[in-house]
Design an enzyme around this catalytic site. Structure first.
Site, PDB file in Angstrom:
ATOM      1  N   ASP A   1      23.932  65.607 -63.398  1.00 22.54           N
ATOM      2  CA  ASP A   1      24.624  66.732 -62.756  1.00 22.54           C
ATOM      3  C   ASP A   1      25.278  66.252 -61.462  1.00 22.54           C
ATOM      4  O   ASP A   1      24.897  65.239 -60.877  1.00 22.54           O
ATOM      5  CB  ASP A   1      23.613  67.842 -62.458  1.00 22.54           C
ATOM      6  CG  ASP A   1      24.252  69.223 -62.466  1.00 22.54           C
ATOM      7  OD1 ASP A   1      25.467  69.307 -62.226  1.00 22.54           O
ATOM      8  OD2 ASP A   1      23.531  70.211 -62.708  1.00 22.54           O
TER       9      ASP A   1
ATOM     10  N   GLU B   1      30.457  64.515 -59.579  1.00 20.23           N
ATOM     11  CA  GLU B   1      31.800  64.426 -58.977  1.00 20.23           C
ATOM     12  C   GLU B   1      31.815  63.842 -57.552  1.00 20.23           C
ATOM     13  O   GLU B   1      32.842  63.276 -57.196  1.00 20.23           O
ATOM     14  CB  GLU B   1      32.507  65.794 -59.034  1.00 20.23           C
ATOM     15  CG  GLU B   1      31.901  66.891 -58.294  1.00 20.23           C
ATOM     16  CD  GLU B   1      30.803  67.587 -59.084  1.00 20.23           C
ATOM     17  OE1 GLU B   1      30.162  68.448 -58.483  1.00 20.23           O
ATOM     18  OE2 GLU B   1      30.570  67.271 -60.262  1.00 20.23           O
TER      19      GLU B   1
ATOM     20  N   ASP C   1      30.432  74.533 -64.105  1.00 14.86           N
ATOM     21  CA  ASP C   1      29.754  75.823 -63.971  1.00 14.86           C
ATOM     22  C   ASP C   1      30.771  76.965 -63.998  1.00 14.86           C
ATOM     23  O   ASP C   1      31.007  77.656 -63.005  1.00 14.86           O
ATOM     24  CB  ASP C   1      28.965  75.862 -62.662  1.00 14.86           C
ATOM     25  CG  ASP C   1      27.904  74.773 -62.584  1.00 14.86           C
ATOM     26  OD1 ASP C   1      27.506  74.254 -63.644  1.00 14.86           O
ATOM     27  OD2 ASP C   1      27.480  74.438 -61.467  1.00 14.86           O
TER      28      ASP C   1
END
Length: 788
Positions: free
Chosen positions: A402, A405, A475
């Site tokens: 997760d 980025e 998300d």
């Protein structure tokens, strides 16, 4: 005699002057180098189809080892010639022309048909001081045809299929993954090899890439002839796609988050009790305990008292388990302390902001969580060391990486001044996911070849397909509009050469729905998203706030529940087709989810369709992207509604559900009851369908149905291997070629090629035509011809 000598001298002098003025170039092993108007230009062929263009100020030295590109330039028999001021460098597949007076480059196929050209004067170098480094802001502009369609740029949430007529700021984010790459329906691609924040702009005047940091302009032009060819070029340049395990193509369930090992195992047991197929369960964050222990990569939360038993119990239920890991660490973790010692922690605001696990964040108690420097090879090794000791040792099957980025909150300009192992964060910003995902892949591959690497990641960059990673679209907020955007997002992402992606089925946040699990509009959206998810490379239901397991939406016999179960079972029936298509991706540079331009570039009506795609090369998927059955806040299934869709120009199409044959090149209306996603199969297609199973490897494929769709010749290769190791790289796999001769109405099941441990020595095939007629044959590895 004297006049002839004088004329010869004059001509020689003129030639020298012209050479000084316009021919300041040299031929190299891979192309040419030239200086035009104080700009150095290098043309270097990496293959007959791929050429690298490098530009820099003449007084600067520009060298770069690419993070994305792993290929090297080839020694080719290039033809270099010159007509007046135009220099041409030609391979067998394409040619590049350089105007030695203006510096303008243009690209054409081998026959000289124009493909792309730079805008005259379109190269820009604006001096820029990046922390203490004197560098440039770099830009290159190009001129596209007025009606040209282009695709790519990564995973964009703009709902667009063609990426023309817009300006996009390309920087990694939660729901957008940037890849500075475009490809045209004309059959070429362009990779802008720069890792800093970049602006892509397309207008009537020009199409450009402009990056905030660059010591030079560096891009690759490739000519593949069609979209598959361009993808093949990009993968030859940046890396091929390893095979994923068979079990990754089954159905996955996750939630933000399972709060105990009892809860997680209870979900797997419930699916088994309901006899709804399931292959994977995912544990999200906070299994490590407090935010000060963020990403400790250990089960420190007391609600997980025996993690080894939890993993073993999941495996005993024939489910695989992956687990959330992050790109940041809390100040009380062992990783943080080790990384701090080597100065491998960055200093900007990231998630979570508070050490207190409540919303909103209580900033009286800052978390102290910091992102690690994934550009540092020693830091990547520290990351893996703790991952191996804390989680790999338990038998965890894969990694949910997760925030790759990574999360960057409350952005300040000085944040990009953070030093990394490879320069300022600004200089290498967009390559972060490539580095952190690559570190895990490389370390696991070195440790173990008996288990294929499987990584679920929130971000990606050019070349990441080589690292066994499946990227999800972030998300996203649940809504009909956002759901539809996931289709074009994933398709454009695939067109950059990265084939594996997925979405949070049902959407992550449910902010737009009141009491969502009982809200008829949301329940309908969940069904349509699930149906779409059955035709993405990973089928995974996930979300925040409200659980999304199938049994949260009713029970067997109810429309919503039954529709969800039907979509999951459809996915499992297609596993032989999906796994064989996966092999086409790995072995033959194919793409699983295919924008219509990939198969119908000649059909102008198909080029900008953003809500249909091919799944493999046979199935046209037409997701329902609008609510149909919620009326005045209540579900109403009394009347069947329809959706409009386009059948691209082809030999013919068959309705997957009814077998009705239709002609291509037309818009039709298809009824779409709540339990049905419109699907069409190309004439000539051969679809292998598998057994009814509870998990992917439950039953051998000893009796498969081969559905044949007449109307054109066709072929398919059924691929099999050991399912979850890298022995296929050494030739441990089999292929069964299957072909349909439409004129003779004959199906040929060819001789099996290859072998592997556990391979079936014999099996049955039931061949079914679209008219319902069928024959069952025995197959023992030798050629069988069936007349139908």
């Amino acid at each position: 005699m004297k006049m002839n000598l004088r004329a010869s001298v004059l001509l020689l002098l003129l030639a020298v002057v012209f050479a000084v003025k316009g021919q300041n170039f040299e031929q190299t092993t891979h192309g040419i180098k030239a200086v035009v108007d104080d700009v150095k230009v290098e043309i270097a062929y990496y293959s007959p189809k791929v050429v690298r263009i490098i530009k820099s100020p003449a007084n600067r030295t520009f060298t770069k080892e690419s993070l994305s590109v792993i290929a090297s330039p080839q020694n080719l028999n290039l033809v270099v010639d010159q007509v007046k001021q135009v220099l041409r460098v030609k391979s067998k597949q394409m040619q590049v022309q350089l105007d030695l007076e203006t510096g303008q480059l243009s690209f054409a196929d081998a026959k000289g048909q124009p493909l792309l050209q730079e805008q005259a004067g379109g190269a820009g170098f604006v001096p820029f001081k990046d922390v203490e480094e004197e560098t440039f802001r770099v830009k290159q502009s190009f001129v596209l045809d007025k009606e040209e369609a282009i695709y790519g740029l990564g995973l964009m949430q703009d709902g667009k299929m063609s990426q023309r007529h817009q300006t996009k700021y390309l920087i990694q984010g939660n729901v957008e993954d940037v890849v500075p790459f475009i490809q045209s329906h004309k059959g070429y691609g362009l990779f802008w090899d720069n890792y800093s924040p970049t602006t892509f702009a397309d207008s009537e005047a020009a199409t450009s890439f402009e990056s905030e940091v660059g010591d030079g302009i560096d891009y690759y032009f490739m000519y593949g002839g069609n979209a598959d060819g361009v993808v093949a070029c990009m993968r030859e340049l940046t890396g091929q796609v390893p095979m994923f395990p068979l079990w990754t193509y089954g159905f996955w369930q996750s939630r933000e988050r399972y709060k105990s090992q009892h809860e997680l195992l209870g979900v797997v047991k419930k699916y088994r009790d309901l006899q709804v197929p399931l292959d994977g369960i995912i544990q999200d964050w906070q299994y490590w305990g407090s935010n000060y222990l963020w990403n400790a990569m250990e089960f420190l939360n007391p609600e997980f008292p025996n993690p080894q038993k939890m993993v073993d119990d999941a495996h005993n239920l024939n489910a695989h388990m992956i687990i959330s890991i992050w790109s940041s660490f809390g100040p009380h973790t062992k990783q943080y302390r080790e990384l701090e010692k080597i100065d491998a922690l960055m200093d900007f605001t990231t998630w979570p902001q508070s050490g207190i696990q409540k919303w909103p964040p209580n900033m009286d108690y800052p978390s102290g969580v910091r992102v690690y420097d994934a550009y540092n090879p020693e830091a990547r090794d520290i990351y893996w060391k703790h991952l191996k000791e804390g989680l790999w040792s338990l038998g965890i099957d894969g990694w949910w990486m997760d925030s790759t980025e990574p999360d960057h909150l409350e952005i300040q300009p000085e944040d990009y001044d953070n030093p990394t192992y490879m320069g300022s964060f600004r200089k290498v910003r967009n390559a972060y996911p490539l580095m952190t995902v690559g570190g895990v892949y490389k370390n696991q591959r070195e440790l173990d070849s008996d288990k294929r690497v499987f990584i679920l990641t929130r971000s990606a960059f050019a070349g990441q397909q080589r690292y066994g990673a499946n990227t999800w679209t972030g998300d996203v907020v649940a809504s009909w509009e956002n759901y539809k955007k996931q289709i074009s997002a994933g398709l454009n992402f695939s067109l950059t050469g990265i084939p594996h992606w997925n979405t949070d089925i049902g959407g992550f946040f449910l902010w737009e729905f009141r009491d969502p699990l009982n809200n008829p509009d949301y329940r309908e959206l969940q069904v349509r998203w699930m149906q779409f998810g059955a035709f993405t490379p990973m089928m995974r239901s996930h979300g925040e706030g409200f659980p999304r397991e199938i049994y949260q939406f009713g029970e067997k016999g109810e429309p919503i529940y039954d529709a969800l179960e039907k979509a999951i079972r459809l996915r499992y029936s297609l596993l032989p087709y999906i796994y064989s298509t996966s092999w086409e991706v790995s072995a033959r540079q194919s793409t699983m989810t295919r924008a219509l331009v990939m198969d119908f570039a000649h059909d102008t009506k198909a080029l900008d369709i953003n809500d249909q795609f091919m799944f493999g090369k046979s199935i046209l998927v037409c997701p329902v992207t609008e609510g149909m059955y919620t009326v005045d806040g209540k579900a109403d299934f009394s009347m069947v509604k329809s959706r409009q869709l386009y059948l691209p120009e082809a030999a013919g199409w068959y309705d997957f559900w009814t077998g009705e044959r239709m002609e291509g090149g037309q818009t039709i209306s298809r009824e779409a009851p709540i339990d049905l996603i419109p699907l069409y199969v190309k004439a000539g297609a051969i679809l292998p369908l598998g057994p009814d199973v509870q998990y992917a490897a439950e039953k051998p494929w000893d009796h498969l149905e081969l559905k044949v769709f007449a109307g054109d010749d066709g072929s398919f290769v059924l691929y099999e291997d050991e399912g979850d190791n890298y022995n296929y790289e050494e030739g441990a796999f089999s292929e069964i070629p299957i072909s349909w001769n439409d004129g003779a109405k004959k199906l040929t099941i060819g001789a099996r090629r290859g072998t592997f441990e556990g391979m079936l020595s014999e099996r049955k095939f039931t061949i079914t035509l679209s008219d319902g007629s069928s024959k069952t044959v025995d197959y023992k590895g030798k050629k069988v011809v069936v007349k139908l």
